[in-house]
Structure formats: C-alpha cells, structure tokens
Design a protein around this motif. Structure first.
Motif, PDB file in Angstrom:
ATOM      1  N   MET A   1       0.842  -1.196   0.000  1.00  0.00           N
ATOM      2  CA  MET A   1       0.000   0.000   0.000  1.00  0.00           C
ATOM      3  C   MET A   1       0.883   1.254   0.000  1.00  0.00           C
ATOM      4  O   MET A   1       1.865   1.316   0.719  1.00  0.00           O
ATOM      5  CB  MET A   1      -0.881  -0.015   1.258  1.00  0.00           C
ATOM      6  N   ILE A   2       0.538   2.211  -0.826  1.00  0.00           N
ATOM      7  CA  ILE A   2       1.250   3.490  -0.846  1.00  0.00           C
ATOM      8  C   ILE A   2       0.237   4.575  -0.482  1.00  0.00           C
ATOM      9  O   ILE A   2      -0.817   4.684  -1.119  1.00  0.00           O
ATOM     10  CB  ILE A   2       1.807   3.811  -2.262  1.00  0.00           C
ATOM     11  N   LEU A   3       0.577   5.349   0.557  1.00  0.00           N
ATOM     12  CA  LEU A   3      -0.253   6.502   0.893  1.00  0.00           C
ATOM     13  C   LEU A   3       0.709   7.678   1.000  1.00  0.00           C
ATOM     14  O   LEU A   3       1.525   7.739   1.912  1.00  0.00           O
ATOM     15  CB  LEU A   3      -0.986   6.257   2.221  1.00  0.00           C
ATOM     16  N   LYS A   4       0.646   8.574   0.021  1.00  0.00           N
ATOM     17  CA  LYS A   4       1.661   9.622  -0.069  1.00  0.00           C
ATOM     18  C   LYS A   4       1.003  10.991  -0.137  1.00  0.00           C
ATOM     19  O   LYS A   4       0.148  11.230  -1.000  1.00  0.00           O
ATOM     20  CB  LYS A   4       2.491   9.357  -1.332  1.00  0.00           C
ATOM     21  N   GLY A   5       1.385  11.860   0.793  1.00  0.00           N
ATOM     22  CA  GLY A   5       0.975  13.265   0.713  1.00  0.00           C
ATOM     23  C   GLY A   5      -0.447  13.562   1.140  1.00  0.00           C
ATOM     24  O   GLY A   5      -0.941  14.674   0.920  1.00  0.00           O
ATOM     25  N   PHE A   6      -1.127  12.594   1.762  1.00  0.00           N
ATOM     26  CA  PHE A   6      -2.556  12.825   2.020  1.00  0.00           C
ATOM     27  C   PHE A   6      -2.831  13.825   3.145  1.00  0.00           C
ATOM     28  O   PHE A   6      -3.894  14.434   3.165  1.00  0.00           O
ATOM     29  CB  PHE A   6      -3.299  11.498   2.208  1.00  0.00           C
ATOM     30  N   GLU A   7      -1.844  14.002   4.035  1.00  0.00           N
ATOM     31  CA  GLU A   7      -2.023  15.049   5.059  1.00  0.00           C
ATOM     32  C   GLU A   7      -1.965  16.421   4.381  1.00  0.00           C
ATOM     33  O   GLU A   7      -2.763  17.317   4.671  1.00  0.00           O
ATOM     34  CB  GLU A   7      -0.947  14.933   6.159  1.00  0.00           C
ATOM     35  N   ASP A   8      -0.988  16.564   3.444  1.00  0.00           N
ATOM     36  CA  ASP A   8      -0.875  17.828   2.684  1.00  0.00           C
ATOM     37  C   ASP A   8      -2.120  18.042   1.834  1.00  0.00           C
ATOM     38  O   ASP A   8      -2.618  19.157   1.709  1.00  0.00           O
ATOM     39  CB  ASP A   8       0.347  17.787   1.754  1.00  0.00           C
ATOM     40  N   LEU A   9      -2.613  16.939   1.261  1.00  0.00           N
ATOM     41  CA  LEU A   9      -3.801  17.037   0.408  1.00  0.00           C
ATOM     42  C   LEU A   9      -4.994  17.529   1.231  1.00  0.00           C
ATOM     43  O   LEU A   9      -5.778  18.368   0.785  1.00  0.00           O
ATOM     44  CB  LEU A   9      -4.103  15.671  -0.224  1.00  0.00           C
ATOM     45  N   LYS A  10      -5.096  17.000   2.440  1.00  0.00           N
ATOM     46  CA  LYS A  10      -6.191  17.399   3.330  1.00  0.00           C
ATOM     47  C   LYS A  10      -6.146  18.920   3.563  1.00  0.00           C
ATOM     48  O   LYS A  10      -7.170  19.605   3.480  1.00  0.00           O
ATOM     49  CB  LYS A  10      -6.041  16.658   4.663  1.00  0.00           C
ATOM     50  N   ARG A  11      -4.929  19.418   3.805  1.00  0.00           N
ATOM     51  CA  ARG A  11      -4.778  20.866   4.030  1.00  0.00           C
ATOM     52  C   ARG A  11      -5.121  21.647   2.766  1.00  0.00           C
ATOM     53  O   ARG A  11      -5.810  22.661   2.803  1.00  0.00           O
ATOM     54  CB  ARG A  11      -3.343  21.189   4.476  1.00  0.00           C
ATOM     55  N   HIS A 122      -4.485  -0.758  -9.286  1.00  0.00           N
ATOM     56  CA  HIS A 122      -3.750  -1.544 -10.287  1.00  0.00           C
ATOM     57  C   HIS A 122      -2.264  -1.632  -9.926  1.00  0.00           C
ATOM     58  O   HIS A 122      -1.745  -0.787  -9.207  1.00  0.00           O
ATOM     59  CB  HIS A 122      -3.911  -0.926 -11.677  1.00  0.00           C
ATOM     60  N   GLN A 123      -1.629  -2.663 -10.494  1.00  0.00           N
ATOM     61  CA  GLN A 123      -0.225  -2.886 -10.167  1.00  0.00           C
ATOM     62  C   GLN A 123       0.685  -1.903 -10.895  1.00  0.00           C
ATOM     63  O   GLN A 123       0.325  -1.365 -11.920  1.00  0.00           O
ATOM     64  CB  GLN A 123       0.148  -4.329 -10.502  1.00  0.00           C
ATOM     65  N   GLN A 124       1.895  -1.735 -10.359  1.00  0.00           N
ATOM     66  CA  GLN A 124       2.945  -0.873 -10.926  1.00  0.00           C
ATOM     67  C   GLN A 124       2.443   0.540 -11.264  1.00  0.00           C
ATOM     68  O   GLN A 124       2.471   0.957 -12.430  1.00  0.00           O
ATOM     69  CB  GLN A 124       3.550  -1.529 -12.193  1.00  0.00           C
ATOM     70  N   PRO A 125       1.999   1.290 -10.245  1.00  0.00           N
ATOM     71  CA  PRO A 125       1.508   2.648 -10.529  1.00  0.00           C
ATOM     72  C   PRO A 125       2.641   3.632 -10.844  1.00  0.00           C
ATOM     73  O   PRO A 125       3.741   3.507 -10.303  1.00  0.00           O
ATOM     74  CB  PRO A 125       0.817   3.044  -9.221  1.00  0.00           C
ATOM     75  N   MET A 131      -0.705  10.157  -3.622  1.00  0.00           N
ATOM     76  CA  MET A 131      -1.051   8.804  -4.068  1.00  0.00           C
ATOM     77  C   MET A 131      -1.694   7.970  -2.987  1.00  0.00           C
ATOM     78  O   MET A 131      -1.237   7.942  -1.849  1.00  0.00           O
ATOM     79  CB  MET A 131       0.209   8.048  -4.491  1.00  0.00           C
ATOM     80  N   TYR A 132      -2.753   7.275  -3.375  1.00  0.00           N
ATOM     81  CA  TYR A 132      -3.321   6.216  -2.544  1.00  0.00           C
ATOM     82  C   TYR A 132      -3.445   5.021  -3.477  1.00  0.00           C
ATOM     83  O   TYR A 132      -4.308   4.989  -4.357  1.00  0.00           O
ATOM     84  CB  TYR A 132      -4.671   6.663  -1.980  1.00  0.00           C
ATOM     85  N   SER A 133      -2.506   4.085  -3.323  1.00  0.00           N
ATOM     86  CA  SER A 133      -2.467   2.929  -4.222  1.00  0.00           C
ATOM     87  C   SER A 133      -2.452   1.672  -3.366  1.00  0.00           C
ATOM     88  O   SER A 133      -1.657   1.555  -2.437  1.00  0.00           O
ATOM     89  CB  SER A 133      -1.192   3.002  -5.075  1.00  0.00           C
ATOM     90  N   ASP A 134      -3.356   0.754  -3.649  1.00  0.00           N
ATOM     91  CA  ASP A 134      -3.370  -0.498  -2.894  1.00  0.00           C
ATOM     92  C   ASP A 134      -3.887  -1.611  -3.796  1.00  0.00           C
ATOM     93  O   ASP A 134      -5.081  -1.668  -4.116  1.00  0.00           O
ATOM     94  CB  ASP A 134      -4.257  -0.355  -1.647  1.00  0.00           C
ATOM     95  N   VAL A 135      -2.961  -2.497  -4.212  1.00  0.00           N
ATOM     96  CA  VAL A 135      -3.337  -3.537  -5.180  1.00  0.00           C
ATOM     97  C   VAL A 135      -4.112  -4.671  -4.516  1.00  0.00           C
ATOM     98  O   VAL A 135      -4.625  -5.553  -5.198  1.00  0.00           O
ATOM     99  CB  VAL A 135      -2.099  -4.108  -5.916  1.00  0.00           C
TER     100      VAL A 135
END
Ligand code: 5GP
Ligand code: MN
Length: 342
Positions: A1-11, A122-125, A131-135
């Motif tokens: 699972m990749i969760l990137k930048g979502f705190e910044d996104l929230k702001r 999907h795989q290999q994003p 990013m919120y990616s979870d295959v």
C-alpha cells in the motif's frame, strides 16, 4: 500500500477548489462509480468537482445518478479542456498510468500544470504527488469509501454516493465473488445498503439490461470458444464482422471472458476482440490461482492490470493474434500446470 501526501492534500482541500476527476478509457463500473461518488463527496465538502472520462461508457451504466453530468473528452472536447485549464487539481481514478486515458487525453494531462492525486488499485503505478495505491483492494470504489473514512466523513455518504460506490464494488468483484472480496468489503457493502443503495435494483440495472442483440453476440462468442486442455486455457474471438452482425455497442462484450473461465479445469481465459476503428485486437485476460495475467499481458501484449484480471492489445490481425497467443502458451506450460487450484 502506498499513501503519499494525504495530510498535505487534506490541508490543500481545506479551501474550496475547482477539481477535475478523470477515469480511464472505456470506463467500467468501477471507474464510473468511484469517480462519480468522489465528485458528489467533494461537492458536499464545498468544492466544484467535475468528472471527465476519455470516451463512451456502457449503456448499462447510464442509469447511475448524475451520469448525464459526466463530460466526455472525445465528444465535449472544448468544455473538457476548459474545465482542465480552470482546475486546481486533478484526481486520477481507477488507473495507474497516464497512457490508460488514451492518446489525446494523455497528451493534455502530460502538460497539466498543477498536481495529480491518484486513487487506484492496479499494479505498478506511476508516481504522482498525492497517491493512494493499494493492489490488494478489490476496487477503486472501495478505496474512495476508505478515503472518505480517512477524512472522518462517512456520515456524508448519501443515497447517490452509496449507489455509485456499490456499483463500482459490485462490478469489479464479479458480484462479490473474486478473491479480492473480503469481509471488510462486505461490511462496507452493508453500510452502503444502510445508507440507501438499493442492492436488488442496482444488480438488475446492471445485469438485466441486455438487448436481444447482446445475447446473440454472446451466443456467437460462445460458439467461437476454443479450449486448449493441455494448457488449462480457453479463449474466445470476436471479429469486426461478427460485432457488426449483432449491432455491437460499447460494453456488449464485457464479462464474456468469464464464460471461458467458468469451464471446469480452465485456469486461464482470454477474449480477443477485433477493433477496426483503433486497428488493434483488444484482449482481456482472466486467471484463477497463481498464474499472473498482469505479467503475461505486460510481457506480450503491451498491457497490464491485476494478477487475475488484465487487458492488453495487439497490432497484428485477429488470426495472427490468435497464433501469437496460442504459441506463447508452451512457455508457460509449467506455470499453468502448477497454479491449478481446486
Ligand atoms: P478488462 O479486461 O475488463 O478490460 O480489464 C481488466 C483489468 O485490466 C482492468 O483492471 C483494466 O483496468 C486493466 N486493463 C485492461 N486493459 C488494459 C491495458 O491495455 N493496459 C493496462 N495496463 N491495463 C489494462
Ligand atoms: Mn477497478
């Protein structure tokens, strides 16, 4: 699972923004359901969100609440460009790489000056800023539910949002039967029903909306089915002529590949569909167990997707594509034998 930048996104999303949400080319139930649900949610949070899809979506999704407000990049090009130019951020839903929107829209998105948010399974994003990616998650619609939950906003889910998310989860899990369907998925589904999704109506709207010609096309596809028992493989072809004969419409071939996979003892299924407009053969692959059709499609047919469901294409003729496909199987003989599961 990749969760990137979502705190910044929230702001970033604390102030009202102009938002564009993009789904992949040939949008399916999950692309449409997740994009529209996200639009309704973001609108409720005070933003102005618009969904733009690259091209036509199947008739059996036209009933989705507000589907008529979805823009098509191919048909409503100048409005779509205006919306993109005026947007502060673009959400990319249910796809992992920009080429999945098709050439014209990809060219525009590659020049986009602001940031992207990707929510996808999907795989290999590709890498984008947020990013919120979870295959492992069955559908992007489930991820949108989880995104809403991350923002502690589940109480904002109304009947329209619930119906869109239900549709996306239902279609991407083959009606809750694929391996990716978990008890958590079922709990989410239960919550969506509680929030107004009329499950029996949604199933009926999507699955009992066949035209007579669509059933005849299915009959043709089934009579074209070929079985290669040695490789536990079955495949179906459909030519342009056959599609014309039964008045083919977008979405008519969706799900047909699953009939090949439903054969006892078959673990690898494909459908090869001639597309004279794009001058390609569009392919869908499905598997059971460990045989990765994502890898197979990446290796040989410029495609990808998930381990058990992927797509790809071929620039050869339909007959040549069949030859290429069948002659590749010997390379995978061991893998196809071993990945059998009861
Ligand atoms: P379908 O066979 O139903 O069109 O697609 C199965 C899965 O593979 C979906 O998750 C879809 O997004 C993905 N997929 C379909 N075609 C392609 C393709 O040409 N390239 C890639 N990378 N993925 C695809
Ligand atoms: Mn999906």
């Amino acid at each position: 699972m990749i969760l990137k930048g979502f705190e910044d996104l929230k702001r970033f999303l604390e102030k009202p923004k102009n938002i564009v949400i993009v789904g992949h080319r040939n949008p399916d139930g999950d692309a449409m359901g997740s994009s529209m649900a996200l639009k309704y949610y973001l609108d409720k949070k005070g933003h102005q969100a618009t969904v733009i899809v690259p091209n036509e979506y199947p008739e059996f999704l036209h009933w989705l609440p507000g589907a008529d407000k979805v823009y098509r990049f191919d048909k409503q090009n100048s409005q779509s460009l205006r919306l993109l130019n005026a947007s502060d951020i673009v959400f990319l839903l249910d796809f992992n790489a920009l080429h999945r929107v098709g050439f014209d829209m990809q060219a525009r998105l590659e020049k986009y000056k602001n940031d992207f948010v990707m929510i996808d399974h999907h795989q290999q994003p590709d890498t984008v800023k947020y990013m919120y990616s979870d295959v492992t998650i069955c559908s992007t619609s489930q991820m949108v539910y989880q995104f809403i939950e991350m923002n502690s906003d589940l109480d904002l889910i109304d009947t329209d949002i619930a119906s869109c998310l239900y549709t996306g989860i239902m279609t991407d899990t083959g009606s809750f039967r694929f391996r990716s369907t978990t008890s958590f998925t079922h709990r989410i589904i239960a919550d969506l029903i509680d929030k107004g999704a009329e499950n029996h109506k949604i199933h009926s709207n999507v699955y009992d909306a066949n035209s007579y010609n669509r059933l005849l096309l299915l009959g043709q596809a089934l009579s074209n089915l070929q079985i290669l028992p040695h490789y536990k493989t079955a495949f179906i072809t459909l030519s342009t002529l056959e599609k014309k004969q039964f008045d083919f419409k977008k979405g008519d071939t969706e799900g047909i590949v699953n009939y090949a996979l439903s054969l006892k003892g078959i673990i690898f299924a494909a459908i090869l569909i001639e597309d004279s407009e794009q001058k390609i053969v569009k392919m869908s692959f499905r598997s059971k167990g460990a045989f990765s059709v994502n890898q197979f499609s990446r290796n040989h047919f410029s495609g990808g997707g998930h381990d058990n469901a992927a797509g790809g294409k071929s620039d050869l003729s339909l007959t040549e594509t069949v030859t290429k496909f069948t002659s590749l199987l010997s390379e995978y003989e061991e893998e196809l034998k071993e990945s059998y599961e009861n």
